[in-house]
Design a protein around this motif. Structure first.
Motif, PDB file in Angstrom:
ATOM      1  N   ALA A  58      10.004  22.812  56.451  1.00  0.00           N
ATOM      2  CA  ALA A  58       9.231  23.822  57.174  1.00  0.00           C
ATOM      3  C   ALA A  58       7.777  23.855  56.730  1.00  0.00           C
ATOM      4  CB  ALA A  58       9.855  25.205  56.978  1.00  0.00           C
ATOM      5  N   LEU A  59       7.435  23.036  55.719  1.00  0.00           N
ATOM      6  CA  LEU A  59       6.117  23.086  55.076  1.00  0.00           C
ATOM      7  C   LEU A  59       5.360  21.783  55.284  1.00  0.00           C
ATOM      8  CD1 LEU A  59       7.391  24.576  51.700  1.00  0.00           C
ATOM      9  CD2 LEU A  59       6.401  25.845  53.622  1.00  0.00           C
ATOM     10  N   PRO A  60       4.044  21.800  55.054  1.00  0.00           N
ATOM     11  CA  PRO A  60       3.270  20.558  55.165  1.00  0.00           C
ATOM     12  C   PRO A  60       3.729  19.506  54.155  1.00  0.00           C
ATOM     13  CG  PRO A  60       1.810  22.471  55.189  1.00  0.00           C
ATOM     14  CD  PRO A  60       3.178  22.970  54.815  1.00  0.00           C
ATOM     15  N   ALA A  61       3.457  18.262  54.499  1.00  0.00           N
ATOM     16  CA  ALA A  61       3.864  17.159  53.628  1.00  0.00           C
ATOM     17  C   ALA A  61       2.964  17.033  52.409  1.00  0.00           C
ATOM     18  CB  ALA A  61       3.861  15.850  54.417  1.00  0.00           C
ATOM     19  N   ARG A  62       1.696  17.468  52.526  1.00  0.00           N
ATOM     20  CA  ARG A  62       0.735  17.325  51.428  1.00  0.00           C
ATOM     21  C   ARG A  62       0.143  18.675  51.049  1.00  0.00           C
ATOM     22  NH1 ARG A  62      -3.146  12.524  53.526  1.00  0.00           N
ATOM     23  NH2 ARG A  62      -3.401  14.075  55.170  1.00  0.00           N
ATOM     24  N   THR A  63      -0.320  18.754  49.793  1.00  0.00           N
ATOM     25  CA  THR A  63      -0.910  19.985  49.270  1.00  0.00           C
ATOM     26  C   THR A  63      -2.240  19.674  48.600  1.00  0.00           C
ATOM     27  OG1 THR A  63       1.240  21.040  48.934  1.00  0.00           O
ATOM     28  CG2 THR A  63      -0.600  21.901  47.648  1.00  0.00           C
ATOM     29  N   MET A  64      -3.228  20.492  48.910  1.00  0.00           N
ATOM     30  CA  MET A  64      -4.543  20.409  48.279  1.00  0.00           C
ATOM     31  C   MET A  64      -4.655  21.514  47.242  1.00  0.00           C
ATOM     32  SD  MET A  64      -8.315  20.654  50.095  1.00  0.00           S
ATOM     33  CE  MET A  64      -8.438  22.419  50.372  1.00  0.00           C
ATOM     34  N   LEU A  65      -5.161  21.181  46.068  1.00  0.00           N
ATOM     35  CA  LEU A  65      -5.448  22.173  45.031  1.00  0.00           C
ATOM     36  C   LEU A  65      -6.956  22.335  44.935  1.00  0.00           C
ATOM     37  CD1 LEU A  65      -3.812  22.616  41.564  1.00  0.00           C
ATOM     38  CD2 LEU A  65      -6.313  22.484  41.738  1.00  0.00           C
ATOM     39  N   SER A  66      -7.417  23.584  44.907  1.00  0.00           N
ATOM     40  CA  SER A  66      -8.860  23.848  44.833  1.00  0.00           C
ATOM     41  C   SER A  66      -9.164  24.773  43.668  1.00  0.00           C
ATOM     42  CB  SER A  66      -9.354  24.477  46.136  1.00  0.00           C
ATOM     43  OG  SER A  66      -9.277  23.564  47.201  1.00  0.00           O
ATOM     44  N   TYR A  67     -10.093  24.324  42.820  1.00  0.00           N
ATOM     45  CA  TYR A  67     -10.584  25.128  41.696  1.00  0.00           C
ATOM     46  C   TYR A  67     -12.069  25.374  41.908  1.00  0.00           C
ATOM     47  CZ  TYR A  67     -12.319  26.372  37.075  1.00  0.00           C
ATOM     48  OH  TYR A  67     -12.940  27.022  36.034  1.00  0.00           O
ATOM     49  N   GLY A  68     -12.530  26.564  41.490  1.00  0.00           N
ATOM     50  CA  GLY A  68     -13.955  26.825  41.588  1.00  0.00           C
ATOM     51  C   GLY A  68     -14.300  28.277  41.374  1.00  0.00           C
ATOM     52  N   SER A  69     -15.479  28.635  41.837  1.00  0.00           N
ATOM     53  CA  SER A  69     -16.080  29.953  41.628  1.00  0.00           C
ATOM     54  C   SER A  69     -15.598  30.947  42.681  1.00  0.00           C
ATOM     55  CB  SER A  69     -17.601  29.810  41.712  1.00  0.00           C
ATOM     56  OG  SER A  69     -17.978  29.531  43.063  1.00  0.00           O
ATOM     57  N   SER A  70     -16.334  32.051  42.809  1.00  0.00           N
ATOM     58  CA  SER A  70     -16.028  33.037  43.845  1.00  0.00           C
ATOM     59  C   SER A  70     -16.148  32.440  45.237  1.00  0.00           C
ATOM     60  CB  SER A  70     -16.958  34.244  43.717  1.00  0.00           C
ATOM     61  OG  SER A  70     -18.314  33.848  43.833  1.00  0.00           O
ATOM     62  N   ILE A  71     -16.924  31.375  45.381  1.00  0.00           N
ATOM     63  CA  ILE A  71     -17.064  30.733  46.685  1.00  0.00           C
ATOM     64  C   ILE A  71     -15.736  30.092  47.081  1.00  0.00           C
ATOM     65  CG2 ILE A  71     -18.358  29.023  48.005  1.00  0.00           C
ATOM     66  CD1 ILE A  71     -20.668  29.443  45.977  1.00  0.00           C
ATOM     67  N   THR A  72     -15.096  29.425  46.133  1.00  0.00           N
ATOM     68  CA  THR A  72     -13.753  28.880  46.373  1.00  0.00           C
ATOM     69  C   THR A  72     -12.729  29.997  46.464  1.00  0.00           C
ATOM     70  OG1 THR A  72     -14.321  26.827  45.209  1.00  0.00           O
ATOM     71  CG2 THR A  72     -11.971  27.356  45.413  1.00  0.00           C
ATOM     72  N   HIS A  73     -12.845  30.966  45.588  1.00  0.00           N
ATOM     73  CA  HIS A  73     -11.955  32.128  45.552  1.00  0.00           C
ATOM     74  C   HIS A  73     -11.952  32.851  46.894  1.00  0.00           C
ATOM     75  CE1 HIS A  73     -10.638  35.700  42.768  1.00  0.00           C
ATOM     76  NE2 HIS A  73     -10.108  35.825  43.962  1.00  0.00           N
TER      77      HIS A  73
END
Length: 334
Positions: free
Chosen positions: A152-167
């Motif tokens: 039921a979920l996507p095949a790939r996952t992206m991980l994102s780290y960063g500041s309040s802009i990423t947050h």
């Protein structure tokens, strides 16, 4: 993490021992909190990228009760998705807010559209998407939920780290962050580890990301929160942070983003973050795996009117441009 018969996506631990009703969530493991800077420790309680996920049976009904713990200039908005389709938007208050969820009457059509367009989320999957920049108490999860299967979920996952802009500090809906916009365009799931005002590239966070095997590629936004640091110190933490993750995952793409377009770019003689972009470029270029890519943040946010008046945080329009541009950069590599 699994909680009863639902998945708490992007959640590492629960906060249940603080005397409050219900429970809070942590996007980073409890055991590393003492090893990271105090700001990141606090921001780990926020709901950026977090979702309550479960399958809802035909004719079934589910309910969640949520409460926003604090207030800031960005309103605490929850959106309820059926797969890739938004069904509700709810403004949380400090008092518990009940959200009742039922399968939409259009579900058969949504299923046909999802199949025809190869959409990444099954429309039978309910996704209660929590506010980005607020801690939220989950008071109740009840009803006809069943735990979501992998298909039921996507095949790939992206991980994102960063500041309040990423947050997602100024993104009003949960799906409004550039990271969420990017993941949507790529047909991926998202792990959002943005820590507003506190992206100091703590070693414990790097080791946590390195220890995870639930992501396929990562974006690492570095620099805006520590523009006052000496260049030598910045270089050392970037080398350490990127090096730890790259060494653990030499086969995965890492997109190292330097400073997005910001106030210093409009100054004749900038004094903040001078040389930081060059450092990120050099560190990325020195990695041996061949999978570490430098991304100039100015190429991701090109339109200055996509900034809010502080000239640091993107508006919703800016987030949309960033998501599209970053997705294009990533798609060329995947």
């Amino acid at each position: 993490m699994r909680y009863q018969n639902v998945e708490l996506h992007n959640v590492c631990d629960l906060i249940e021992d603080d005397g409050g009703s219900g429970f809070g969530i942590l996007r980073l493991p409890r055991h590393i909190l003492a090893e990271i800077n105090p700001g990141a420790r606090n921001m780990a309680r926020h709901g950026a990228g977090c979702e309550i996920r479960g399958m809802l049976a035909d004719g079934g009904q589910a309910r969640v009760v949520l409460r926003a713990v604090d207030r800031n200039t960005t309103p605490p908005i929850v959106t309820v998705y059926h797969g890739c389709f938004c069904g509700q938007s709810v403004h949380l208050g400090k008092e518990p807010t009940e959200i009742v969820i039922q399968p939409p009457p259009t579900l058969p059509v949504l299923s046909r559209i999802s199949l025809a367009h190869k959409l990444p989320f099954d429309p039978r999957l309910v996704r209660v998407r929590l506010p980005n920049i607020h801690p939220v108490r989950i008071e109740a999860i009840a009803g006809d939920w069943t735990y979501p299967p992998r298909e039921a979920l996507p095949a790939r996952t992206m991980l994102s780290y960063g500041s309040s802009i990423t947050h997602g500090a100024c993104a009003i809906p949960p799906e409004g962050t550039y990271a969420a916009q990017c993941a949507r365009r790529l047909g991926c799931d998202l792990i959002n580890l943005g820590v507003g005002g506190s992206a100091q590239m703590d070693r414990a966070v790097a080791e946590h990301i390195a220890s995870r095997h639930d992501w396929d590629f990562a974006t690492l936004e570095m620099g805006i929160n520590i523009r006052q640091w000496p260049r030598e110190k910045f270089r050392a933490v970037v080398e350490n942070f990127v090096g730890i993750i790259a060494a653990a995952h030499p086969d995965k793409w890492l997109f190292c983003i330097d400073l997005f377009t910001n106030d210093a770019d409009f100054e004749d003689q900038p004094t903040k973050g001078v040389g930081f972009r060059e450092i990120v470029r050099e560190v990325a270029g020195q990695c041996r795996s061949g999978k570490v890519v430098h991304v100039d943040g100015r190429t991701i946010l090109t339109d200055p009117t996509g900034l809010r008046t502080d000239l640091v945080h993107p508006s919703d329009l800016g987030m949309q441009e960033m998501g599209a541009n970053l997705a294009a950069v990533i798609a060329r590599r995947l």
